[in-house]
Write a protein that holds these residues in place. Sequence first.
Motif, PDB file in Angstrom:
ATOM      1  N   MET A 178      46.520 -54.637  14.065  1.00 35.07           N
ATOM      2  CA  MET A 178      46.464 -55.535  14.966  1.00 35.07           C
ATOM      3  C   MET A 178      45.529 -56.614  14.478  1.00 35.07           C
ATOM      4  SD  MET A 178      44.719 -55.535  18.792  1.00 35.07           S
ATOM      5  CE  MET A 178      44.451 -56.926  19.715  1.00 35.07           C
ATOM      6  N   ILE A 179      44.429 -56.051  13.906  1.00 34.75           N
ATOM      7  CA  ILE A 179      43.258 -56.972  13.606  1.00 34.75           C
ATOM      8  C   ILE A 179      43.547 -57.896  12.450  1.00 34.75           C
ATOM      9  CG2 ILE A 179      41.064 -57.054  12.327  1.00 34.75           C
ATOM     10  CD1 ILE A 179      40.291 -54.567  14.079  1.00 34.75           C
ATOM     11  N   ARG A 180      44.464 -57.240  11.336  1.00 34.70           N
ATOM     12  CA  ARG A 180      44.962 -58.253  10.327  1.00 34.70           C
ATOM     13  C   ARG A 180      45.778 -59.217  10.809  1.00 34.70           C
ATOM     14  NH1 ARG A 180      41.517 -58.173   6.184  1.00 34.70           N
ATOM     15  NH2 ARG A 180      40.992 -56.066   5.151  1.00 34.70           N
ATOM     16  N   GLN A 181      46.510 -59.265  11.934  1.00 39.49           N
ATOM     17  CA  GLN A 181      47.164 -60.191  12.454  1.00 39.49           C
ATOM     18  C   GLN A 181      46.688 -61.413  12.860  1.00 39.49           C
ATOM     19  OE1 GLN A 181      50.182 -58.872  11.308  1.00 39.49           O
ATOM     20  NE2 GLN A 181      51.293 -59.352  13.331  1.00 39.49           N
ATOM     21  N   ILE A 182      45.025 -61.628  12.783  1.00 36.10           N
ATOM     22  CA  ILE A 182      44.494 -62.428  13.614  1.00 36.10           C
ATOM     23  C   ILE A 182      43.886 -63.117  12.478  1.00 36.10           C
ATOM     24  CG2 ILE A 182      42.535 -63.085  14.989  1.00 36.10           C
ATOM     25  CD1 ILE A 182      42.880 -60.340  16.579  1.00 36.10           C
ATOM     26  N   ASP A 183      44.268 -64.669  12.288  1.00 38.00           N
ATOM     27  CA  ASP A 183      43.449 -65.591  11.425  1.00 38.00           C
ATOM     28  C   ASP A 183      42.144 -65.975  12.096  1.00 38.00           C
ATOM     29  OD1 ASP A 183      45.763 -65.650  10.015  1.00 38.00           O
ATOM     30  OD2 ASP A 183      46.677 -67.285  10.857  1.00 38.00           O
ATOM     31  N   VAL A 184      41.278 -66.267  10.677  1.00 38.63           N
ATOM     32  CA  VAL A 184      40.215 -66.484  10.909  1.00 38.63           C
ATOM     33  C   VAL A 184      40.150 -68.205  10.601  1.00 38.63           C
ATOM     34  CG1 VAL A 184      37.778 -66.423   9.661  1.00 38.63           C
ATOM     35  CG2 VAL A 184      39.066 -64.551  10.478  1.00 38.63           C
ATOM     36  N   ASN A 185      39.237 -68.921  11.403  1.00 45.00           N
ATOM     37  CA  ASN A 185      39.032 -70.496  10.810  1.00 45.00           C
ATOM     38  C   ASN A 185      38.840 -70.730   9.578  1.00 45.00           C
ATOM     39  OD1 ASN A 185      37.911 -73.136  10.606  1.00 45.00           O
ATOM     40  ND2 ASN A 185      38.159 -73.108  13.034  1.00 45.00           N
TER      41      ASN A 185
ATOM     42  N   VAL B 244      40.760 -61.597  10.272  1.00 46.69           N
ATOM     43  CA  VAL B 244      39.702 -60.744  10.826  1.00 46.69           C
ATOM     44  C   VAL B 244      39.580 -59.293   9.891  1.00 46.69           C
ATOM     45  CG1 VAL B 244      38.928 -59.430  12.747  1.00 46.69           C
ATOM     46  CG2 VAL B 244      39.716 -61.568  13.163  1.00 46.69           C
ATOM     47  N   THR B 245      38.395 -58.831   9.501  1.00 46.34           N
ATOM     48  CA  THR B 245      38.287 -57.958   8.746  1.00 46.34           C
ATOM     49  C   THR B 245      37.865 -56.557   9.593  1.00 46.34           C
ATOM     50  OG1 THR B 245      37.407 -59.302   6.951  1.00 46.34           O
ATOM     51  CG2 THR B 245      37.044 -56.861   6.737  1.00 46.34           C
ATOM     52  N   TYR B 246      38.849 -55.732   9.325  1.00 46.47           N
ATOM     53  CA  TYR B 246      38.585 -54.226  10.037  1.00 46.47           C
ATOM     54  C   TYR B 246      37.375 -53.528   9.374  1.00 46.47           C
ATOM     55  CZ  TYR B 246      39.441 -49.542  11.684  1.00 46.47           C
ATOM     56  OH  TYR B 246      39.333 -48.388  12.416  1.00 46.47           O
ATOM     57  N   GLY B 247      36.477 -53.027  10.301  1.00 48.89           N
ATOM     58  CA  GLY B 247      35.303 -52.476   9.937  1.00 48.89           C
ATOM     59  C   GLY B 247      34.184 -52.956   9.952  1.00 48.89           C
ATOM     60  N   THR B 248      34.073 -54.555   9.993  1.00 50.60           N
ATOM     61  CA  THR B 248      33.076 -55.131  10.490  1.00 50.60           C
ATOM     62  C   THR B 248      32.541 -55.355  11.841  1.00 50.60           C
ATOM     63  OG1 THR B 248      34.383 -57.185  10.777  1.00 50.60           O
ATOM     64  CG2 THR B 248      33.490 -56.915   8.558  1.00 50.60           C
ATOM     65  N   LYS B 249      31.277 -55.366  12.262  1.00 47.15           N
ATOM     66  CA  LYS B 249      31.059 -55.417  13.672  1.00 47.15           C
ATOM     67  C   LYS B 249      31.519 -56.282  14.610  1.00 47.15           C
ATOM     68  CE  LYS B 249      26.271 -53.638  12.533  1.00 47.15           C
ATOM     69  NZ  LYS B 249      24.783 -53.890  12.919  1.00 47.15           N
TER      70      LYS B 249
END
Length: 253
Positions: free
Chosen positions: A1-8, A37-42
Amino acid sequence: MIRQIDVNPDDWKFQRILWTDNQSSTSEPAVYRLATVTYGTKPAPYLAGRVLKQLLSDEGYKLPLAIEPFEKGSYIDDITGGADTLSRLNEIASQVEALYLTGYFPVAKWKINHPSFCKVNSSSLSSNTSHQFDESTCKILDMSWKCSPDILTFTGHTSQISAITKCIILSETAQLFDPLGLISPVIIRAKTQIQDLWLGKIGWDDPLTPQITHRWKTFRNELIDLASQKIKRWLNLTSDLSHVEIHGFPDAS
Protein backbone atom coordinates in the motif's frame (compact mmCIF):
# COMPACT_ATOMS: atom_id res chain seq x y z
CA MET A 1 0.00 0.00 0.00
CA ILE A 2 2.71 2.46 1.01
CA ARG A 3 4.56 2.05 -2.30
CA GLN A 4 1.36 3.10 -4.09
CA ILE A 5 1.61 6.63 -2.66
CA ASP A 6 3.58 9.24 -4.58
CA VAL A 7 5.71 11.84 -2.84
CA ASN A 8 5.82 15.44 -4.02
CA PRO A 9 8.82 15.80 -6.38
CA ASP A 10 10.11 18.69 -4.22
CA ASP A 11 10.63 16.18 -1.38
CA TRP A 12 12.40 13.43 -3.35
CA LYS A 13 15.76 14.85 -2.27
CA PHE A 14 14.97 13.89 1.33
CA GLN A 15 14.62 10.22 0.41
CA ARG A 16 17.91 9.05 -1.03
CA ILE A 17 19.70 5.72 -1.19
CA LEU A 18 23.27 4.97 -2.25
CA TRP A 19 23.97 1.98 -4.48
CA THR A 20 27.39 0.46 -5.11
CA ASP A 21 27.88 -2.06 -7.90
CA ASN A 22 30.71 -4.47 -7.06
CA GLN A 23 31.25 -5.10 -10.78
CA SER A 24 31.71 -1.43 -11.57
CA SER A 25 35.18 0.02 -12.05
CA THR A 26 34.24 3.27 -10.35
CA SER A 27 34.16 3.54 -6.58
CA GLU A 28 31.58 6.32 -6.53
CA PRO A 29 28.13 5.06 -5.41
CA ALA A 30 25.07 5.84 -7.49
CA VAL A 31 22.54 8.12 -5.81
CA TYR A 32 18.83 7.39 -6.20
CA ARG A 33 15.89 9.45 -5.04
CA LEU A 34 12.76 7.62 -3.93
CA ALA A 35 9.56 8.89 -5.52
CA THR A 36 7.09 7.04 -3.29
CA VAL A 37 6.47 6.83 0.45
CA THR A 38 9.23 4.66 1.91
CA TYR A 39 8.26 1.71 4.07
CA GLY A 40 10.12 1.63 7.39
CA THR A 41 10.47 5.37 7.83
CA LYS A 42 8.81 7.01 10.83
CA PRO A 43 6.26 9.09 8.88
CA ALA A 44 5.18 6.22 6.59
CA PRO A 45 2.24 4.98 8.72
CA TYR A 46 0.96 8.52 9.21
CA LEU A 47 1.26 9.34 5.50
CA ALA A 48 -0.61 6.18 4.54
CA GLY A 49 -3.40 6.96 7.00
CA ARG A 50 -3.53 10.57 5.87
CA VAL A 51 -3.96 9.51 2.25
CA LEU A 52 -6.87 7.24 3.21
CA LYS A 53 -8.46 10.08 5.16
CA GLN A 54 -8.18 12.36 2.14
CA LEU A 55 -9.55 9.61 -0.09
CA LEU A 56 -12.58 9.34 2.17
CA SER A 57 -13.04 13.11 2.10
CA ASP A 58 -12.83 13.26 -1.70
CA GLU A 59 -14.81 10.17 -2.67
CA GLY A 60 -16.73 9.02 0.42
CA TYR A 61 -19.94 10.81 -0.48
CA LYS A 62 -20.30 8.47 -3.47
CA LEU A 63 -19.96 5.36 -1.31
CA PRO A 64 -21.64 6.12 2.04
CA LEU A 65 -21.56 2.56 3.38
CA ALA A 66 -17.76 2.62 3.30
CA ILE A 67 -17.49 5.65 5.58
CA GLU A 68 -17.90 3.91 8.94
CA PRO A 69 -15.38 1.10 8.30
CA PHE A 70 -12.85 3.67 7.10
CA GLU A 71 -13.41 6.02 10.04
CA LYS A 72 -13.66 3.43 12.82
CA GLY A 73 -11.99 0.29 11.51
CA SER A 74 -8.91 1.30 9.51
CA TYR A 75 -5.36 0.76 10.72
CA ILE A 76 -2.68 1.59 8.11
CA ASP A 77 -3.37 -0.97 5.33
CA ASP A 78 -6.03 -3.00 7.18
CA ILE A 79 -9.71 -2.25 7.63
CA THR A 80 -12.38 -3.99 9.72
CA GLY A 81 -16.15 -3.87 9.82
CA GLY A 82 -19.32 -5.92 9.93
CA ALA A 83 -23.09 -5.98 9.65
CA ASP A 84 -26.14 -7.69 11.14
CA THR A 85 -27.10 -9.36 7.84
CA LEU A 86 -25.12 -10.98 5.04
CA SER A 87 -26.75 -8.85 2.34
CA ARG A 88 -25.82 -5.65 4.17
CA LEU A 89 -22.28 -6.91 4.69
CA ASN A 90 -21.89 -7.64 0.98
CA GLU A 91 -23.00 -4.09 0.16
CA ILE A 92 -20.54 -2.60 2.63
CA ALA A 93 -17.69 -4.76 1.35
CA SER A 94 -18.37 -3.79 -2.27
CA GLN A 95 -18.36 -0.10 -1.42
CA VAL A 96 -15.19 -0.41 0.70
CA GLU A 97 -13.43 -2.13 -2.20
CA ALA A 98 -14.69 0.50 -4.65
CA LEU A 99 -13.48 3.32 -2.41
CA TYR A 100 -10.02 1.77 -2.16
CA LEU A 101 -9.88 1.45 -5.94
CA THR A 102 -10.60 5.16 -6.43
CA GLY A 103 -7.14 5.66 -4.94
CA TYR A 104 -5.67 2.72 -6.91
CA PHE A 105 -5.35 0.53 -3.82
CA PRO A 106 -6.49 -2.99 -4.87
CA VAL A 107 -7.76 -5.08 -1.96
CA ALA A 108 -5.49 -8.10 -1.56
CA LYS A 109 -7.43 -10.40 0.77
CA TRP A 110 -10.53 -10.81 2.89
CA LYS A 111 -11.10 -12.49 6.25
CA ILE A 112 -14.70 -13.34 7.10
CA ASN A 113 -16.77 -15.52 9.43
CA HIS A 114 -19.44 -16.46 6.87
CA PRO A 115 -18.81 -18.84 3.93
CA SER A 116 -21.40 -17.12 1.70
CA PHE A 117 -19.70 -13.74 1.83
CA CYS A 118 -19.47 -12.43 -1.74
CA LYS A 119 -15.71 -11.82 -1.55
CA VAL A 120 -14.69 -15.05 0.19
CA ASN A 121 -13.30 -16.69 -2.95
CA SER A 122 -12.26 -13.55 -4.78
CA SER A 123 -9.07 -11.54 -4.70
CA SER A 124 -7.86 -8.50 -6.57
CA LEU A 125 -4.41 -10.06 -6.70
CA SER A 126 -3.62 -13.30 -8.49
CA SER A 127 -2.48 -16.11 -6.24
CA ASN A 128 -1.56 -19.74 -6.73
CA THR A 129 -2.34 -20.54 -3.09
CA SER A 130 -5.59 -22.40 -2.47
CA HIS A 131 -7.79 -20.96 0.26
CA GLN A 132 -10.14 -22.94 2.49
CA PHE A 133 -12.70 -21.02 4.52
CA ASP A 134 -12.48 -23.44 7.46
CA GLU A 135 -8.73 -22.83 7.70
CA SER A 136 -8.89 -19.04 7.55
CA THR A 137 -7.09 -17.35 10.44
CA CYS A 138 -6.16 -13.72 11.01
CA LYS A 139 -3.18 -13.26 13.31
CA ILE A 140 -1.87 -10.13 15.01
CA LEU A 141 1.21 -10.86 17.08
CA ASP A 142 0.19 -13.54 19.62
CA MET A 143 -3.57 -13.05 19.16
CA SER A 144 -5.50 -14.89 16.44
CA TRP A 145 -9.02 -14.72 15.07
CA LYS A 146 -10.15 -18.11 13.77
CA CYS A 147 -12.76 -17.01 11.26
CA SER A 148 -14.95 -20.08 10.77
CA PRO A 149 -15.73 -20.77 14.47
CA ASP A 150 -15.50 -16.99 15.08
CA ILE A 151 -13.32 -17.22 18.17
CA LEU A 152 -10.29 -15.37 19.49
CA THR A 153 -7.29 -17.32 20.71
CA PHE A 154 -3.82 -16.61 22.04
CA THR A 155 -0.70 -18.42 20.94
CA GLY A 156 0.77 -18.71 24.41
CA HIS A 157 4.26 -18.42 22.95
CA THR A 158 7.13 -18.70 25.40
CA SER A 159 10.67 -17.46 24.91
CA GLN A 160 13.71 -19.71 25.13
CA ILE A 161 16.05 -16.94 26.29
CA SER A 162 17.79 -18.15 29.44
CA ALA A 163 19.51 -14.93 30.50
CA ILE A 164 16.74 -12.91 32.16
CA THR A 165 17.24 -9.15 32.50
CA LYS A 166 14.97 -6.18 33.04
CA CYS A 167 15.18 -5.45 29.32
CA ILE A 168 14.12 -9.03 28.43
CA ILE A 169 11.17 -8.94 30.84
CA LEU A 170 9.94 -5.64 29.42
CA SER A 171 10.31 -6.94 25.83
CA GLU A 172 8.45 -10.17 26.49
CA THR A 173 5.66 -8.34 28.32
CA ALA A 174 5.20 -6.02 25.33
CA GLN A 175 4.62 -9.07 23.12
CA LEU A 176 1.44 -9.91 25.05
CA PHE A 177 -0.85 -8.14 22.57
CA ASP A 178 -4.27 -7.70 24.16
CA PRO A 179 -6.09 -4.55 22.97
CA LEU A 180 -9.46 -5.86 24.20
CA GLY A 181 -8.23 -6.64 27.71
CA LEU A 182 -9.17 -10.31 27.43
CA ILE A 183 -6.11 -11.50 29.33
CA SER A 184 -5.66 -8.50 31.62
CA PRO A 185 -5.20 -10.67 34.76
CA VAL A 186 -2.23 -12.33 33.04
CA ILE A 187 -0.64 -9.09 31.86
CA ILE A 188 -1.09 -7.47 35.28
CA ARG A 189 1.11 -10.20 36.77
CA ALA A 190 3.84 -9.35 34.28
CA LYS A 191 3.53 -5.61 34.90
CA THR A 192 3.75 -6.01 38.67
CA GLN A 193 7.08 -7.75 38.17
CA ILE A 194 8.26 -4.85 36.02
CA GLN A 195 7.15 -2.45 38.75
CA ASP A 196 9.22 -4.38 41.30
CA LEU A 197 12.26 -4.04 39.06
CA TRP A 198 11.80 -0.27 38.87
CA LEU A 199 11.36 -0.01 42.64
CA GLY A 200 14.53 -2.05 43.09
CA LYS A 201 16.44 0.40 40.83
CA ILE A 202 17.70 -2.49 38.73
CA GLY A 203 19.49 -1.51 35.49
CA TRP A 204 18.44 -2.68 32.07
CA ASP A 205 21.12 -5.36 31.79
CA ASP A 206 21.94 -5.93 35.45
CA PRO A 207 21.84 -9.56 36.66
CA LEU A 208 18.63 -10.36 38.51
CA THR A 209 18.34 -12.21 41.80
CA PRO A 210 17.61 -15.95 41.62
CA GLN A 211 14.18 -15.29 43.16
CA ILE A 212 13.17 -12.77 40.47
CA THR A 213 14.55 -14.98 37.70
CA HIS A 214 12.65 -18.02 38.99
CA ARG A 215 9.47 -15.96 39.33
CA TRP A 216 9.65 -14.79 35.71
CA LYS A 217 10.50 -18.22 34.29
CA THR A 218 7.54 -19.69 36.16
CA PHE A 219 5.25 -17.02 34.73
CA ARG A 220 6.68 -17.56 31.25
CA ASN A 221 6.04 -21.32 31.40
CA GLU A 222 2.45 -20.74 32.47
CA LEU A 223 1.80 -18.71 29.30
CA ILE A 224 1.50 -22.00 27.41
CA ASP A 225 -1.94 -22.40 29.01
CA LEU A 226 -3.20 -19.36 27.07
CA ALA A 227 -3.32 -21.48 23.92
CA SER A 228 -6.20 -23.51 25.39
CA GLN A 229 -8.38 -20.42 25.91
CA LYS A 230 -11.07 -19.85 23.26
CA ILE A 231 -13.06 -16.62 23.46
CA LYS A 232 -16.18 -15.96 21.40
CA ARG A 233 -15.71 -12.80 19.36
CA TRP A 234 -19.41 -11.92 19.03
CA LEU A 235 -21.25 -10.85 22.18
CA ASN A 236 -24.72 -11.43 20.66
CA LEU A 237 -25.19 -7.70 20.23
CA THR A 238 -26.90 -6.10 17.23
CA SER A 239 -27.08 -2.52 15.99
CA ASP A 240 -30.72 -2.11 17.04
CA LEU A 241 -29.76 -2.25 20.72
CA SER A 242 -29.62 1.34 21.95
CA HIS A 243 -28.09 0.64 25.36
CA VAL A 244 -25.92 -2.26 26.51
CA GLU A 245 -24.20 -2.90 29.84
CA ILE A 246 -21.66 -5.63 30.48
CA HIS A 247 -21.14 -6.75 34.07
CA GLY A 248 -18.56 -9.13 35.49
CA PHE A 249 -19.27 -11.58 38.28
CA PRO A 250 -16.74 -13.02 40.72
CA ASP A 251 -16.00 -16.72 40.55
CA ALA A 252 -17.78 -18.38 43.45
CA SER A 253 -15.89 -21.68 43.14
